[in-house]
Design a protein around this motif. Structure first.
Motif, PDB file in Angstrom:
ATOM      1  N   ARG A   1      -5.441  -8.050  -1.611  1.00  0.00           N
ATOM      2  CA  ARG A   1      -4.497  -7.796  -0.755  1.00  0.00           C
ATOM      3  C   ARG A   1      -3.950  -8.868   0.440  1.00  0.00           C
ATOM      4  O   ARG A   1      -5.258  -9.593   0.907  1.00  0.00           O
ATOM      5  CB  ARG A   1      -5.714  -6.598   0.346  1.00  0.00           C
ATOM      6  CG  ARG A   1      -3.888  -6.268   1.213  1.00  0.00           C
ATOM      7  CD  ARG A   1      -4.792  -4.840   2.094  1.00  0.00           C
ATOM      8  NE  ARG A   1      -6.226  -4.222   1.534  1.00  0.00           N
ATOM      9  CZ  ARG A   1      -6.214  -3.257   2.172  1.00  0.00           C
ATOM     10  NH1 ARG A   1      -5.864  -3.002   2.815  1.00  0.00           N
ATOM     11  NH2 ARG A   1      -7.747  -3.497   1.805  1.00  0.00           N
TER      12      ARG A   1
ATOM     13  N   HIS B   1       0.819  -4.733   3.810  1.00  0.00           N
ATOM     14  CA  HIS B   1       0.218  -5.339   3.183  1.00  0.00           C
ATOM     15  C   HIS B   1       0.415  -4.891   1.587  1.00  0.00           C
ATOM     16  O   HIS B   1       0.337  -4.459   1.549  1.00  0.00           O
ATOM     17  CB  HIS B   1      -1.153  -3.907   3.038  1.00  0.00           C
ATOM     18  CG  HIS B   1      -1.999  -4.505   4.550  1.00  0.00           C
ATOM     19  ND1 HIS B   1      -3.699  -4.180   4.974  1.00  0.00           N
ATOM     20  CD2 HIS B   1      -1.084  -3.948   5.995  1.00  0.00           C
ATOM     21  CE1 HIS B   1      -3.479  -4.488   6.154  1.00  0.00           C
ATOM     22  NE2 HIS B   1      -2.119  -4.323   6.729  1.00  0.00           N
TER      23      HIS B   1
ATOM     24  N   SER C   1      -4.950   3.964   1.596  1.00  0.00           N
ATOM     25  CA  SER C   1      -5.713   2.601   2.223  1.00  0.00           C
ATOM     26  C   SER C   1      -7.186   2.622   1.554  1.00  0.00           C
ATOM     27  O   SER C   1      -7.585   2.001   0.745  1.00  0.00           O
ATOM     28  CB  SER C   1      -5.586   2.553   3.241  1.00  0.00           C
ATOM     29  OG  SER C   1      -6.527   0.983   3.937  1.00  0.00           O
ATOM     30  N   LYS C   2      -7.610   3.537   1.713  1.00  0.00           N
ATOM     31  CA  LYS C   2      -9.290   4.106   0.522  1.00  0.00           C
ATOM     32  C   LYS C   2      -9.249   3.747  -0.374  1.00  0.00           C
ATOM     33  O   LYS C   2     -10.349   2.885  -0.422  1.00  0.00           O
ATOM     34  CB  LYS C   2      -9.550   5.560   1.364  1.00  0.00           C
ATOM     35  CG  LYS C   2      -9.814   5.952   3.066  1.00  0.00           C
ATOM     36  CD  LYS C   2     -10.654   6.970   3.258  1.00  0.00           C
ATOM     37  CE  LYS C   2     -10.544   7.593   4.897  1.00  0.00           C
ATOM     38  NZ  LYS C   2     -11.390   8.552   5.176  1.00  0.00           N
TER      39      LYS C   2
ATOM     40  N   VAL D   1      -7.400   1.868  -2.111  1.00  0.00           N
ATOM     41  CA  VAL D   1      -6.922   0.036  -1.884  1.00  0.00           C
ATOM     42  C   VAL D   1      -8.653  -0.755  -1.442  1.00  0.00           C
ATOM     43  O   VAL D   1      -8.443  -1.455  -1.712  1.00  0.00           O
ATOM     44  CB  VAL D   1      -5.766  -0.238  -1.367  1.00  0.00           C
ATOM     45  CG1 VAL D   1      -6.204  -1.500  -1.160  1.00  0.00           C
ATOM     46  CG2 VAL D   1      -4.449   0.017  -2.250  1.00  0.00           C
ATOM     47  N   LYS D   2      -9.329  -0.087  -0.528  1.00  0.00           N
ATOM     48  CA  LYS D   2     -10.515  -1.289  -0.127  1.00  0.00           C
ATOM     49  C   LYS D   2     -11.915  -0.846  -0.842  1.00  0.00           C
ATOM     50  O   LYS D   2     -12.077  -1.811  -1.421  1.00  0.00           O
ATOM     51  CB  LYS D   2     -10.660   0.073   1.200  1.00  0.00           C
ATOM     52  CG  LYS D   2     -10.450  -0.501   2.554  1.00  0.00           C
ATOM     53  CD  LYS D   2     -10.474  -0.125   3.894  1.00  0.00           C
ATOM     54  CE  LYS D   2     -10.040  -0.439   5.322  1.00  0.00           C
ATOM     55  NZ  LYS D   2     -10.498   0.876   6.112  1.00  0.00           N
TER      56      LYS D   2
ATOM     57  N   LEU E   1      -0.911   7.190   4.463  1.00  0.00           N
ATOM     58  CA  LEU E   1      -1.017   6.239   4.125  1.00  0.00           C
ATOM     59  C   LEU E   1      -2.807   5.965   3.955  1.00  0.00           C
ATOM     60  O   LEU E   1      -3.203   4.841   3.601  1.00  0.00           O
ATOM     61  CB  LEU E   1      -0.264   5.628   4.965  1.00  0.00           C
ATOM     62  CG  LEU E   1       0.137   3.818   4.612  1.00  0.00           C
ATOM     63  CD1 LEU E   1       0.250   3.761   3.880  1.00  0.00           C
ATOM     64  CD2 LEU E   1       1.249   3.048   5.470  1.00  0.00           C
TER      65      LEU E   1
ATOM     66  N   CYS F   1      -0.540  -6.384  -2.022  1.00  0.00           N
ATOM     67  CA  CYS F   1      -1.429  -6.095  -3.075  1.00  0.00           C
ATOM     68  C   CYS F   1      -1.482  -6.476  -4.643  1.00  0.00           C
ATOM     69  O   CYS F   1      -0.284  -6.034  -5.001  1.00  0.00           O
ATOM     70  CB  CYS F   1      -2.024  -4.798  -2.969  1.00  0.00           C
ATOM     71  SG  CYS F   1      -2.564  -3.906  -1.492  1.00  0.00           S
TER      72      CYS F   1
ATOM     73  N   VAL G   1       0.674  -1.331  -0.616  1.00  0.00           N
ATOM     74  CA  VAL G   1       0.027   0.566   0.116  1.00  0.00           C
ATOM     75  C   VAL G   1       0.394   0.808   0.051  1.00  0.00           C
ATOM     76  O   VAL G   1       0.899   1.966  -0.228  1.00  0.00           O
ATOM     77  CB  VAL G   1      -0.901  -0.140   1.204  1.00  0.00           C
ATOM     78  CG1 VAL G   1      -1.771   1.347   1.305  1.00  0.00           C
ATOM     79  CG2 VAL G   1      -2.018  -0.672   1.378  1.00  0.00           C
TER      80      VAL G   1
END
Length: 121
Positions: free
Chosen positions: A66, A73, A52-53, A55-56, A48, A75, A37
């Motif tokens: 992930r 984490h 992360s948002k 990536v979610k 970060l 990906c 991430v």
């Protein structure tokens, strides 16, 4: 009373995820291999938590997987849902193709006419 939106389909989630240029850039980076991430966040001016948002959202759409290894984490791209989106879009490709064929014919006709007018001079 506010009307509730219907539950999103997997395809809705894919197009929602692809609508954001940052997420598209992250997907592009993942096409070259697995990234953390932090590595995905690096090219952008974001925290970060912000990365992360994104990536979610990609993960919710099924576009990435992930894996948590300790504090990292990792990906990786999961392109199956992209294939679903491409298949949906391909239905509409015939409309683009038809319009481009008409434009091509008009341009060729215009070229022939201008060549003919040039020969008459």
């Amino acid at each position: 009373m506010v009307e509730q939106l219907p539950i999103s389909t997997p395809l809705d989630l894919v197009f929602h995820a692809l609508a954001d240029p940052t997420r598209r850039a992250m997907l592009h980076a993942l096409s070259n291999g697995e990234r953390t991430v932090g590595e995905l966040a690096e090219p952008f001016a974001m925290s970060l938590a912000g990365a992360s948002k994104h990536v979610k959202a990609l993960e919710s759409a099924g576009l990435i997987r992930r894996e948590v290894k300790g504090r990292q984490h990792l990906c990786r791209l999961d392109a199956a849902r992209l294939a679903d989106a491409a298949q949906w879009l391909s239905f509409y490709e015939r409309f683009w193709t038809e319009r481009l064929n008409v434009l091509d014919a008009l341009l060729r006709q215009e070229d022939v006419q201008s060549d003919t007018q040039g020969d008459q001079r």
